[in-house]
Design a protein around this motif. Structure first.
Motif: not given
Ligand code: UGA
Length: 433
Positions: A206-216, A246-252, A284-291
């Motif tokens: 859940a932690s890794n998936a949530f961080l990936a969600t923040k990035i996407s 929180g400021a972490g994992f919000l770098q586009a 969708v998180v995965k798709n946005i990452n690939e796009e």
């Protein structure tokens, strides 16, 4: 404590070194005999700041040793951590063959009480399977406990993450196991979450998936910024100051890579499917990452028009700074796509050149960023190494054929670069399209 770590990859090696640094007697095991013989000679297979020194120091103090003999590791240790790889299979599911193998070996060699701890990232319910496997194959009538203790270290900062964690997660089913693990981690003085095994397993995914969600999320927002002329850096800052966000994992940027997020998001989607829940959000998180990589490639095409036969400079090959790891690195997909269109690639990375050499063909690997620019039509920033942020931009300008920088990590100030005479294109920065 006498500890064995089965699997001397990133997590295993760093955990083993750090446990020995804390005063425990640690054996690190790997079935790759070459890796073990090199480790015995002091050759460390990965680049991780501070790790080589820590390993050497603890080998000298006789607290850390290496072996490829699993029987020896099991017999000599009371606590056995499983830190073997759980790679993705074709369908995205985690391959747990390595875990099963280790569990069987432990069962066959255990001669008195052992605490078996999963440290690898595993799907929920793996702990149950480990316990069942040991019970099935066990030879002697000895007691044992299974526990889950996921690791949250980031490559490049692994030692400091291990030594100063935000939290330690311990999943147990007996007081005996809880006491051992709480005792082991006490010197770190970090908050501990002692839960049941399934909850601990879920916390990691859940932690890794949530961080990936923040990035996407922030990458999706960068697309909107690009269209309306807003600045994603300001948007991130404004959002991140809200403590609830929180400021972490919000770098586009150009999407997450590495050996963890892509694999863990896939595995979490799969395990949810298996237990009857369609985790649409993660798909969708995965798709946005690939796009996001295609979005970066489109920016290159939009400005160069014809890519064929053009020389393109690439700075950064590792999936992120301070590591030589290129597994699932965005650089690889981007370089291969440009090569397929006929571009000639010149590239440099401070640490990942050796690993890139094994994976990439037809790329001119250069000694420094300036050589990369020699005759290049544009310069791509693919990994945000500090070295690139500190480059002599006047020299870069002189070397480039065309003064064009496409910054996939937003490391530069667009105004400053434009004032210097560069055409600067970032991700979600004003006037970047
Ligand atoms: C990640 C987690 O951060 C760790 O907590 C976890 O223990 C580890 O996976 C694991 O499961 O073993 P790691 O893959 O080493 O660690 O690297 P991160 O620093 O999390 O970066 C992952 C990717 O996200 C990189 O490609 C990075 O460039 C990207 N990223 C990160 C962004 O694009 N934007 C950000 O704001 C942050």
């Amino acid at each position: 404590m006498r500890i064995s770590i089965i699997g001397s990859g990133y997590v295993g090696l760093v955990s083993g070194a750090c446990f020995s640094e804390l005063g425990n007697k640690v054996i690190c095991l790997d079935n790759n005999a070459k890796k073990i013989s090199e480790l015995k000679k002091g050759i460390i297979p990965i680049y991780e700041p501070g790790l080589a020194e820590m390993i050497k120091r603890n080998v000298r103090r006789k607290r850390l040793s290496f072996t490829s003999n699993i029987k020896e590791a099991i017999i000599k240790s009371e606590v056995i951590f499983i830190a073997v790889g759980t790679p993705s299979m074709e369908n995205g599911e985690a391959d747990l063959t390595g875990i099963e193998n280790v569990a069987r070996n432990i069962a066959l060699n255990m001669d008195s009480y052992r605490l078996i701890v999963e440290k690898s990232t595993v799907p929920v319910e793996t702990g149950n399977w480990v316990r069942r496997t040991i019970s099935t194959y066990i030879k002697r009538k000895v007691e044992f406990d299974v526990a889950s203790n996921p690791e949250f270290l980031k490559e490049g900062q692994a030692i400091s993450d291990f030594m100063h964690p935000d939290r330690i997660v311990i999943g147990v089913e007996s007081k005996r196991a809880a006491d051992i693990l709480v005792d082991l981690y006490k010197p770190l003085k970090a908050p501990m979450v002692v839960a049941d095994i399934k909850s601990a397993e879920l916390i990691k995914h859940a932690s890794n998936a949530f961080l990936a969600t923040k990035i996407s999320f922030i990458n999706a927002l960068s697309r909107i910024c690009d269209r309306v002329g807003a600045d994603i850096k300001e948007v991130s800052k404004g959002m991140g100051l809200d403590k609830r966000i929180g400021a972490g994992f919000l770098q586009a940027g150009i999407g997450y890579g590495g050996s963890c997020f892509p694999k863990d998001v896939d595995a979490f989607i799969k395990i949810s499917e298996k237990i009857g829940y369609d985790f649409r959000l993660l798909k969708v998180v995965k798709n946005i990452n690939e796009e996001q990589r295609d979005f970066f490639l489109k920016k290159i095409r939009d400005v160069l028009w014809i890519v064929k036969d053009k020389s393109i400079g690439v700075l950064g090959l590792s999936f992120k700074p301070n590591t030589d790891d290129i597994r699932q690195a965005p650089s690889i997909g981007i370089i291969k796509a440009l090569q397929a269109e006929g571009a000639k690639i010149r590239a440099y990375d401070p640490e990942a050149m050796q690993k890139a050499k094994e994976l990439l063909t037809g790329v001119t690997l250069c000694k420094n960023p300036y050589e990369v620019c020699k005759g290049s039509e544009c310069l791509l920033i693919v990994t945000e190494w500090k070295e690139f942020q500190e480059m002599d931009l006047c020299r870069i300008k002189k070397m480039l054929k065309r003064h064009l920088i496409i910054d996939g990590r937003n490391i530069f100030d667009p105004q400053k670069l434009r004032k210097m005479g560069f055409t600067y294109i970032g991700i979600g920065r004003p006037d970047s399209e």
